[in-house]
Design a protein around this motif. Sequence first.
Motif, PDB file in Angstrom:
ATOM      1  N   GLU A  12       0.824  -1.199   0.000  1.00  0.00           N
ATOM      2  CA  GLU A  12       0.000   0.000   0.000  1.00  0.00           C
ATOM      3  C   GLU A  12       0.861   1.253   0.000  1.00  0.00           C
ATOM      4  O   GLU A  12       2.002   1.236   0.475  1.00  0.00           O
ATOM      5  CB  GLU A  12      -0.910   0.039   1.237  1.00  0.00           C
ATOM      6  CG  GLU A  12      -1.870  -1.119   1.354  1.00  0.00           C
ATOM      7  CD  GLU A  12      -1.694  -1.888   2.629  1.00  0.00           C
ATOM      8  OE1 GLU A  12      -2.678  -2.440   3.149  1.00  0.00           O
ATOM      9  OE2 GLU A  12      -0.548  -1.950   3.112  1.00  0.00           O
ATOM     10  N   SER A  13       0.293   2.337  -0.469  1.00  0.00           N
ATOM     11  CA  SER A  13       0.950   3.637  -0.413  1.00  0.00           C
ATOM     12  C   SER A  13      -0.113   4.717  -0.459  1.00  0.00           C
ATOM     13  O   SER A  13      -1.279   4.442  -0.760  1.00  0.00           O
ATOM     14  CB  SER A  13       1.923   3.807  -1.585  1.00  0.00           C
ATOM     15  OG  SER A  13       1.234   3.751  -2.813  1.00  0.00           O
ATOM     16  N   THR A  56      -1.456   1.351   5.708  1.00  0.00           N
ATOM     17  CA  THR A  56      -0.941   2.697   5.495  1.00  0.00           C
ATOM     18  C   THR A  56      -1.755   3.651   6.380  1.00  0.00           C
ATOM     19  O   THR A  56      -2.979   3.573   6.424  1.00  0.00           O
ATOM     20  CB  THR A  56      -1.000   3.108   4.013  1.00  0.00           C
ATOM     21  OG1 THR A  56      -0.386   4.388   3.835  1.00  0.00           O
ATOM     22  CG2 THR A  56      -2.425   3.159   3.473  1.00  0.00           C
TER      23      THR A  56
END
Length: 120
Positions: free
Chosen positions: A6-7, A114
């Motif tokens: 994830e980001s 995240t």
Amino acid sequence: QVQLVESGGGLVQPGGSLRLSCTASGTIFLINDMGWYRPVRGKERELVAGITSGGSTKYADSVKGRFTISRDNAKNTVYLQMNSLKPEDTAVYYCNAEVQSITLTFDNYWGQGTRVTVSS
């Protein structure tokens, strides 16, 4: 093995926007449902938004009209566009995917999370 990365998390002021991304990699034949989850009091995690391989979506009542989930099947990536963010949206957001491997068995995978912080 499959990994979800994830980001896109971060700190944003109330009313602001963020876009989360999650990309799956590894031994993937196809990906069925994908979704974003966050912890809530009294539960381990709640579904924030989900999307099928065909593009059907569902949302938690608390985010309807503010969040939009989408996916790019060619990139094995799911997105969460979050608008009109509120302090109560503050959480670690986890990506989830149901993945069919080359052996044609289905398994469920989670990303590492995240963090989204909504604060002035």
